[in-house]
Design a protein around this motif. Structure first.
Motif, PDB file in Angstrom:
ATOM      1  N   ARG A 178       0.834  -1.212   0.000  1.00 37.37           N
ATOM      2  CA  ARG A 178       0.000   0.000   0.000  1.00 37.37           C
ATOM      3  C   ARG A 178       0.863   1.255   0.000  1.00 37.37           C
ATOM      4  O   ARG A 178       0.538   2.242  -0.666  1.00 37.37           O
ATOM      5  N   LEU A 179       1.933   1.211   0.751  1.00 37.55           N
ATOM      6  CA  LEU A 179       2.819   2.361   0.834  1.00 37.55           C
ATOM      7  C   LEU A 179       3.425   2.685  -0.525  1.00 37.55           C
ATOM      8  O   LEU A 179       3.512   3.860  -0.920  1.00 37.55           O
ATOM      9  N   GLU A 180       3.817   1.676  -1.277  1.00 39.50           N
ATOM     10  CA  GLU A 180       4.399   1.904  -2.595  1.00 39.50           C
ATOM     11  C   GLU A 180       3.382   2.508  -3.556  1.00 39.50           C
ATOM     12  O   GLU A 180       3.732   3.347  -4.401  1.00 39.50           O
ATOM     13  N   LEU A 181       2.121   2.111  -3.441  1.00 35.25           N
ATOM     14  CA  LEU A 181       1.077   2.713  -4.272  1.00 35.25           C
ATOM     15  C   LEU A 181       0.913   4.191  -3.940  1.00 35.25           C
ATOM     16  O   LEU A 181       0.752   5.027  -4.842  1.00 35.25           O
ATOM     17  N   LEU A 182       0.940   4.522  -2.652  1.00 38.27           N
ATOM     18  CA  LEU A 182       0.821   5.920  -2.235  1.00 38.27           C
ATOM     19  C   LEU A 182       1.986   6.753  -2.760  1.00 38.27           C
ATOM     20  O   LEU A 182       1.796   7.869  -3.265  1.00 38.27           O
ATOM     21  N   LEU A 183       3.187   6.218  -2.665  1.00 34.42           N
ATOM     22  CA  LEU A 183       4.360   6.940  -3.162  1.00 34.42           C
ATOM     23  C   LEU A 183       4.269   7.152  -4.665  1.00 34.42           C
ATOM     24  O   LEU A 183       4.622   8.227  -5.180  1.00 34.42           O
ATOM     25  N   ALA A 184       3.801   6.135  -5.386  1.00 35.36           N
ATOM     26  CA  ALA A 184       3.677   6.240  -6.840  1.00 35.36           C
ATOM     27  C   ALA A 184       2.670   7.302  -7.242  1.00 35.36           C
ATOM     28  O   ALA A 184       2.764   7.872  -8.335  1.00 35.36           O
ATOM     29  N   LYS A 185       1.718   7.578  -6.365  1.00 34.47           N
ATOM     30  CA  LYS A 185       0.694   8.576  -6.664  1.00 34.47           C
ATOM     31  C   LYS A 185       0.985   9.928  -6.027  1.00 34.47           C
ATOM     32  O   LYS A 185       0.116  10.794  -5.923  1.00 34.47           O
ATOM     33  N   GLY A 186       2.218  10.108  -5.568  1.00 33.78           N
ATOM     34  CA  GLY A 186       2.665  11.430  -5.139  1.00 33.78           C
ATOM     35  C   GLY A 186       2.605  11.721  -3.652  1.00 33.78           C
ATOM     36  O   GLY A 186       2.737  12.889  -3.256  1.00 33.78           O
ATOM     37  N   LEU A 200       9.005   7.285   7.502  1.00 33.58           N
ATOM     38  CA  LEU A 200      10.269   6.556   7.608  1.00 33.58           C
ATOM     39  C   LEU A 200      10.721   6.452   9.065  1.00 33.58           C
ATOM     40  O   LEU A 200      11.252   5.415   9.481  1.00 33.58           O
ATOM     41  N   ASP A 201      10.508   7.500   9.836  1.00 35.09           N
ATOM     42  CA  ASP A 201      10.881   7.460  11.255  1.00 35.09           C
ATOM     43  C   ASP A 201      10.176   6.308  11.966  1.00 35.09           C
ATOM     44  O   ASP A 201      10.789   5.587  12.764  1.00 35.09           O
ATOM     45  N   TYR A 202       8.882   6.131  11.674  1.00 31.46           N
ATOM     46  CA  TYR A 202       8.126   5.060  12.322  1.00 31.46           C
ATOM     47  C   TYR A 202       8.552   3.687  11.814  1.00 31.46           C
ATOM     48  O   TYR A 202       8.650   2.734  12.593  1.00 31.46           O
ATOM     49  N   ALA A 203       8.800   3.590  10.521  1.00 31.57           N
ATOM     50  CA  ALA A 203       9.231   2.305   9.961  1.00 31.57           C
ATOM     51  C   ALA A 203      10.522   1.845  10.627  1.00 31.57           C
ATOM     52  O   ALA A 203      10.673   0.673  10.987  1.00 31.57           O
ATOM     53  N   ARG A 204      11.456   2.752  10.804  1.00 30.82           N
ATOM     54  CA  ARG A 204      12.725   2.399  11.437  1.00 30.82           C
ATOM     55  C   ARG A 204      12.540   2.066  12.913  1.00 30.82           C
ATOM     56  O   ARG A 204      13.117   1.096  13.418  1.00 30.82           O
ATOM     57  N   ALA A 205      11.743   2.874  13.616  1.00 34.33           N
ATOM     58  CA  ALA A 205      11.539   2.661  15.049  1.00 34.33           C
ATOM     59  C   ALA A 205      10.856   1.328  15.334  1.00 34.33           C
ATOM     60  O   ALA A 205      11.132   0.692  16.358  1.00 34.33           O
ATOM     61  N   LEU A 206       9.976   0.891  14.434  1.00 32.22           N
ATOM     62  CA  LEU A 206       9.216  -0.332  14.645  1.00 32.22           C
ATOM     63  C   LEU A 206       9.863  -1.559  14.011  1.00 32.22           C
ATOM     64  O   LEU A 206       9.310  -2.650  14.081  1.00 32.22           O
ATOM     65  N   GLY A 207      11.009  -1.361  13.388  1.00 35.93           N
ATOM     66  CA  GLY A 207      11.721  -2.500  12.818  1.00 35.93           C
ATOM     67  C   GLY A 207      11.156  -3.017  11.514  1.00 35.93           C
ATOM     68  O   GLY A 207      11.422  -4.160  11.127  1.00 35.93           O
ATOM     69  N   TRP A 208      10.383  -2.174  10.796  1.00 35.76           N
ATOM     70  CA  TRP A 208       9.842  -2.582   9.498  1.00 35.76           C
ATOM     71  C   TRP A 208      10.893  -2.287   8.419  1.00 35.76           C
ATOM     72  O   TRP A 208      10.809  -1.290   7.694  1.00 35.76           O
ATOM     73  N   ASP A 209      11.880  -3.146   8.306  1.00 35.87           N
ATOM     74  CA  ASP A 209      12.968  -2.903   7.347  1.00 35.87           C
ATOM     75  C   ASP A 209      12.474  -2.862   5.912  1.00 35.87           C
ATOM     76  O   ASP A 209      12.974  -2.086   5.092  1.00 35.87           O
ATOM     77  N   HIS A 210      11.474  -3.705   5.583  1.00 32.52           N
ATOM     78  CA  HIS A 210      10.969  -3.743   4.206  1.00 32.52           C
ATOM     79  C   HIS A 210      10.259  -2.434   3.854  1.00 32.52           C
ATOM     80  O   HIS A 210      10.281  -2.001   2.708  1.00 32.52           O
ATOM     81  N   VAL A 211       9.646  -1.798   4.844  1.00 29.86           N
ATOM     82  CA  VAL A 211       8.987  -0.510   4.619  1.00 29.86           C
ATOM     83  C   VAL A 211      10.020   0.613   4.563  1.00 29.86           C
ATOM     84  O   VAL A 211       9.951   1.501   3.697  1.00 29.86           O
ATOM     85  N   ALA A 212      10.984   0.583   5.476  1.00 30.71           N
ATOM     86  CA  ALA A 212      12.031   1.601   5.480  1.00 30.71           C
ATOM     87  C   ALA A 212      12.791   1.602   4.162  1.00 30.71           C
ATOM     88  O   ALA A 212      13.161   2.676   3.656  1.00 30.71           O
ATOM     89  N   GLU A 213      13.009   0.423   3.596  1.00 27.19           N
ATOM     90  CA  GLU A 213      13.717   0.329   2.320  1.00 27.19           C
ATOM     91  C   GLU A 213      12.945   1.056   1.222  1.00 27.19           C
ATOM     92  O   GLU A 213      13.521   1.794   0.423  1.00 27.19           O
ATOM     93  N   ALA A 214      11.626   0.874   1.183  1.00 22.96           N
ATOM     94  CA  ALA A 214      10.808   1.531   0.161  1.00 22.96           C
ATOM     95  C   ALA A 214      10.797   3.043   0.339  1.00 22.96           C
ATOM     96  O   ALA A 214      10.798   3.798  -0.637  1.00 22.96           O
ATOM     97  N   LEU A 215      10.788   3.497   1.578  1.00 19.83           N
ATOM     98  CA  LEU A 215      10.738   4.932   1.852  1.00 19.83           C
ATOM     99  C   LEU A 215      12.094   5.613   1.665  1.00 19.83           C
ATOM    100  O   LEU A 215      12.159   6.830   1.534  1.00 19.83           O
ATOM    101  N   SER A 216      13.153   4.829   1.663  1.00 19.15           N
ATOM    102  CA  SER A 216      14.501   5.390   1.539  1.00 19.15           C
ATOM    103  C   SER A 216      14.940   5.566   0.098  1.00 19.15           C
ATOM    104  O   SER A 216      16.011   6.151  -0.162  1.00 19.15           O
ATOM    105  N   LYS A 217      14.163   5.062  -0.835  1.00 19.13           N
ATOM    106  CA  LYS A 217      14.545   5.148  -2.239  1.00 19.13           C
ATOM    107  C   LYS A 217      14.446   6.584  -2.742  1.00 19.13           C
ATOM    108  O   LYS A 217      13.591   7.345  -2.319  1.00 19.13           O
TER     109      LYS A 217
END
Length: 217
Positions: A178-186, A200-217
Motif C-alpha cells: 500500500r505504501l508503494e502505491l501511495l508513493l507512486a501517486k505522489g 520513515l521514522d516510524y518504519a525504522r523505530a518499529l523494525g519494518w525494514d521492508h517498509v524503510a527500504e521503500a521509503l529510503s529510495k
C-alpha cells in the motif's frame, strides 16, 4: 489490529495488551499489570480501555480510556480460530495450576489456552510463515486500494488532527504494498506529524525494514 479495524466480519475473538500501571502510595511505587482491550496503536501510544479492577491503585479504574507508551506493555494476547496467541503471563500462571484448576480457569475465560508450556507467538508464523514480512491483506487488496486512491485522490495528502497522513499509517502497520502505491501517486514521504516524525521514522523505530527500504529510495 490495523486490518482488524477494516474488516466487516471480525477475524479475532478478542485482542488485548497488559499494561504496567504505577502510582506513588505511602512513599513507594506500586505497580499493577492489567489488561486493556479495544487496542489502537498510533506509533507513539497504545490506546484502549482498561478491563480489570485494580487491587491497590486508585489512579485508574475499570472502564477508563488509557494511552501509554509502547514500553509500558508487559504482555499481549489475541484469539483466532479457537486458539490463543501470546498471553505469556497467563501461561506462567496456568503452569503453576493443577489440571482441574487450569480447566476451571479456561472455562472462566471461555477459551482453550492449550499446553501451558507452549506459547503460540504469531498466527502468521505458526500457520503462514511466508507472510511474516507483510500482512497478506496488504498484498491481496492492492487492486481495490489502487481503485480507492484513483477515486479519492485527496486522501493521499489528507492529514488528521495530529498530522498523520495515510503514508504514516501504512508505514506503522508495515504495509509496503500500500505504501508503494501511495508513493507512486505522489504521497509526500517527508511529511511530518505533530510529533515531528515522518513515515520513515516510524518504519525504522518499529523494525519494518521492508517498509524503510521503500521509503529510503
Amino acid at each position: 489490529m490495523y486490518w482488524e479495524r477494516l474488516r466487516i466480519v471480525p477475524a479475532l475473538s478478542f485482542a488485548c495488551v497488559k499494561v504496567a500501571f504505577s502510582q506513588e502510595l505511602n512513599g513507594s511505587t506500586e505497580v499493577e499489570h492489567m489488561w486493556v482491550n479495544d487496542v489502537y496503536f498510533d506509533g507513539e501510544r497504545v490506546c484502549g480501555v482498561l478491563v480489570n479492577d485494580p487491587n491497590v491503585l486508585s489512579n485508574v479504574k475499570n472502564g477508563d480510556e488509557v494511552a501509554v507508551p509502547l514500553e509500558q506493555i508487559s504482555d499481549w494476547m489475541f484469539a483466532i480460530e479457537g486458539k490463543t496467541y501470546g498471553g505469556f503471563s497467563v501461561q506462567a500462571m496456568r503452569k503453576a495450576m493443577s489440571e482441574s484448576e487450569r480447566a476451571e480457569h479456561d472455562e472462566a475465560w471461555g477459551l482453550n489456552f492449550g499446553d501451558p508450556d507452549v506459547v503460540l507467538v504469531a498466527y502468521e508464523q505458526q500457520e503462514h510463515p511466508q507472510n511474516l514480512t507483510e500482512h497478506p491483506m496488504s498484498v491481496n487488496t492492492k487492486k481495490n486500494f489502487e481503485e480507492f486512491l484513483r477515486g479519492y485522490p485527496d486522501e493521499i495528502t489528507r492529514t488528521d488532527d495530529e498530522g498523520y497522513t495515510m503514508l504514516h499509517h501504512e508505514a506503522i502497520a508495515g504495509n509496503r504494498t500500500r505504501l508503494e502505491l501511495l508513493l507512486a501517486k505522489g504521497a509526500d514521504k517527508n511529511a511530518k506529524n505533530i510529533h515531528g516524525k515522518t513515515a520513515l521514522d516510524y518504519a525504522r523505530a518499529l523494525g519494518w525494514d521492508h517498509v524503510a527500504e521503500a521509503l529510503s529510495k
